[in-house]
Design an enzyme around this catalytic site. Structure first.
Site, mmCIF file in Angstrom:
data_model
loop_
_atom_site.group_PDB
_atom_site.id
_atom_site.type_symbol
_atom_site.label_atom_id
_atom_site.label_comp_id
_atom_site.label_asym_id
_atom_site.label_seq_id
_atom_site.Cartn_x
_atom_site.Cartn_y
_atom_site.Cartn_z
ATOM 1 C CD GLU A 291 -2.480 -1.281 2.702
ATOM 2 O OE1 GLU A 291 -3.571 -1.834 2.768
ATOM 3 O OE2 GLU A 291 -1.890 -0.835 3.722
ATOM 4 N N PRO A 292 1.566 1.517 -1.077
ATOM 5 C CG PRO A 292 2.561 1.556 -3.189
ATOM 6 C CD PRO A 292 1.699 0.712 -2.300
ATOM 7 N NE ARG A 294 5.839 9.650 3.337
ATOM 8 C CZ ARG A 294 5.414 10.525 4.265
ATOM 9 N NH1 ARG A 294 5.504 11.806 4.033
ATOM 10 N NH2 ARG A 294 4.916 10.089 5.406
ATOM 11 C CB CYS A 362 -4.218 34.075 13.219
ATOM 12 S SG CYS A 362 -4.389 35.782 12.850
ATOM 13 C CE1 TYR A 391 -0.774 10.325 4.098
ATOM 14 C CE2 TYR A 391 1.492 10.174 3.351
ATOM 15 C CZ TYR A 391 0.303 9.566 3.714
ATOM 16 O OH TYR A 391 0.206 8.199 3.678
HETATM 17 N N1 LLP Z 1 -1.279 1.591 4.718
HETATM 18 C C1 LLP Z 1 -1.691 1.965 5.926
HETATM 19 C C2 LLP Z 1 -2.500 1.037 6.724
HETATM 20 C C3 LLP Z 1 -1.370 3.230 6.411
HETATM 21 O O1 LLP Z 1 -1.777 3.588 7.630
HETATM 22 C C4 LLP Z 1 -0.614 4.120 5.616
HETATM 23 C C5 LLP Z 1 -0.282 5.451 6.095
HETATM 24 C C6 LLP Z 1 -0.209 3.686 4.347
HETATM 25 C C7 LLP Z 1 -0.562 2.404 3.937
HETATM 26 C C8 LLP Z 1 0.567 4.547 3.410
HETATM 27 O O2 LLP Z 1 1.805 4.913 3.898
HETATM 28 P P1 LLP Z 1 2.820 5.716 2.949
HETATM 29 O O3 LLP Z 1 3.233 4.797 1.838
HETATM 30 O O4 LLP Z 1 2.095 6.898 2.427
HETATM 31 O O5 LLP Z 1 3.940 6.078 3.830
HETATM 32 N N2 LLP Z 1 0.371 12.255 7.505
HETATM 33 C C9 LLP Z 1 1.678 11.639 7.638
HETATM 34 C C10 LLP Z 1 1.691 10.226 7.114
HETATM 35 C C11 LLP Z 1 0.677 9.351 7.789
HETATM 36 C C12 LLP Z 1 0.634 7.972 7.205
HETATM 37 C C13 LLP Z 1 -0.561 7.232 7.693
HETATM 38 N N3 LLP Z 1 -0.680 5.915 7.177
HETATM 39 C C14 LLP Z 1 2.701 12.512 6.918
HETATM 40 O O6 LLP Z 1 2.338 13.533 6.370
HETATM 41 O O7 LLP Z 1 3.879 12.194 6.924
#
Ligand code: LLP
Length: 432
Positions: A291-292, A294, A362, A391
């Site tokens: 599940e990529p 980012r 603000c 994000y």
């Molecule tokens: N799968 C699950 C169950 C997750 O909780 C997440 C991210 C992903 C996949 C995807 O992860 P990624 O590949 O995007 O790293 N708001 C934070 C990131 C929170 C990620 C939450 N879960 C930020 O801006 O860094």
């Protein structure tokens, strides 16, 4: 020269994204503006998909984690690459379905899915629901009994792996609100419970150790832990685990200081662990899901702002204020995230100043970044903040009743609106 490979400088000395002059985009659509490069989204998606083909013989599915960046156009692009999606709310599920996503390829997450969200998932025929707790399994089982349907469920497991990332975005350790713990026997009991639910098909396990992870060790360790649990379930419960979802979390380059691995390297390292374990323990290779989020969206996006006031505080710092801020990019105030920025209309010039880019909310902490190297800039210049495709829009807010920016997709030298800019009318739409 730039953190993302889709950025360049044209003959006018302006920053380009996907070959398009960003200053022209700012003129045409206004600022703040999110710009997403469709080709880079596609090539990132493809590199994960190709890795599944290469390392698992195609026996798997990439589900784009749409929390990173979701709008109908994004779901369409993702679907056209043959990927599935991970959704985590009724809102994401609804948007995905509205955009024509195949429900079979949806994986539904959440540590506290509401009854209505579970009902929606069943009605749409979501292919996989990742159960986070017993309460939810009971609700799902009852809902399925009412509707005469069976739900495919995976259980979210905390593998107890410590990923090297910011505390708020680590999720795999025992002290986490997500999933069932292995160490305490909770996960084992949860699988037993799932197997006893008449209307649930227990199909597999899920884990996700965190986000913006830059090395492979955590992923390899998690895979080993999950495979060991799969063996235990086979040996002690005679249970078959069809699917193994290993989550997302692959890190990207935000600044020159980050040195992420190519996505294939993460995939290969984990596949070696999984294959070896299966061979040594005579376990059939599970269907692998990843599940990529980012890593698909972030490098493809930039945010364009117009510079307003500049405040030089001698011997302390220079503030450059822009027409957005924590409303469209809350990552600095949340995680002190670092970004690379460029003055888009002076992109060929050296970055010979250091500034703090401030937003217009603000709130003193409303910054895009502190002490960022930047070209000399003046009011009216356009600043591009790089690698903001994940994000940022998805975590944007209307704090101070600021309007959410538009999202534009670029491809083949052309741009198109994917999400319209909010209007003042939108701001009061739900006010009574
Ligand atoms: N799968 C699950 C169950 C997750 O909780 C997440 C991210 C992903 C996949 C995807 O992860 P990624 O590949 O995007 O790293 N708001 C934070 C990131 C929170 C990620 C939450 N879960 C930020 O801006 O860094």
């Amino acid at each position: 020269m730039f953190v993302s490979k889709n950025l360049d400088v044209n003959e006018k000395g302006n920053l380009t994204i996907g070959g398009i002059d960003t200053t022209e985009l700012a003129k045409e659509y206004g600022t703040p503006l999110y710009v997403m490069d469709e080709d880079l989204i596609r090539s990132n998606a493809r590199s994960f998909k190709d890795s599944i083909d290469r390392f698992y013989n195609g026996n798997g599915l990439v589900c784009y984690a749409s929390k990173a960046f979701a709008c109908k156009e994004m779901y369409r692009v993702i679907a056209s690459e043959g990927l599935g999606v991970d959704v985590v709310s009724g809102g994401e599920l609804y948007t995905a379905i509205s955009a024509g996503t195949d429900p079979e390829k949806i994986c539904m997450h959440g540590n506290n899915k509401t009854y209505d969200e579970l009902k929606m998932a069943i009605e749409y025929g979501v292919g996989r629901i990742v159960a986070d707790n017993i309460y939810e399994m009971n609700a799902l089982n009852a809902l399925c009994a009412e509707t005469g349907k069976k739900a495919n469920i995976l259980l979210r497991i905390k593998p107890g792996v410590d990923a090297h990332t910011h505390n708020f975005i680590r999720t795999g350790q025992i002290d986490s609100k997500f999933g069932f713990a292995l160490e305490t026997g909770e996960a084992f009991e949860a699988v037993k419970f799932a197997l006893e639910c008449d209307n649930l098909n227990f199909v597999g396990l899920h884990c996700h150790i965190g986000s913006q992870i830059l090395d492979t060790q955590g992923f390899e360790a998690a895979a080993e832990v999950m495979m060991t649990f799969i063996k235990k379930l086979r040996d002690e419960l005679d249970a078959n685990v069809r699917d193994l979802n290993l989550g997302g979390g692959f890190g990207i380059k935000y600044t020159e200081a980050d040195d992420p691995l190519p996505y294939e390297a993460f995939m290969e390292a984990v596949s070696i662990v999984v294959h070896k374990f299966c061979q040594e323990n005579d376990i059939p290779l599970p269907f692998i899901l990843i599940e990529p989020g980012r890593s698909i969206a972030a490098p493809a996006g930039i945010t364009l702002y117009t510079v307003g006031g500049k405040k030089i505080i001698p011997d302390i710092r220079t503030y450059v204020s822009v027409d957005g801020g924590m409303c469209d990019n809350p990552r600095y105030i949340l995680y002190q995230s670092e970004y690379d920025a460029v003055v888009a209309n002076k992109a060929a010039l050296p970055k010979n100043t250091t500034v703090t880019i401030a937003g217009k909310c603000c709130e003193s902490g409303d910054l895009i970044g502190e002490n960022m190297p930047l070209q000399e800039c003046e009011p009216g210049d356009i600043i591009a903040v790089c690698a903001t495709g994940a994000y940022n829009y998805s975590m944007s807010s209307n704090y101070n009743r600021l309007l959410k920016p538009a999202v534009v997709f670029v491809k083949n030298g052309k741009s198109r609106i994917a999400v319209r800019r909010e209007t003042l009318e939108d701001i009061v739409r739900n006010d009574v």
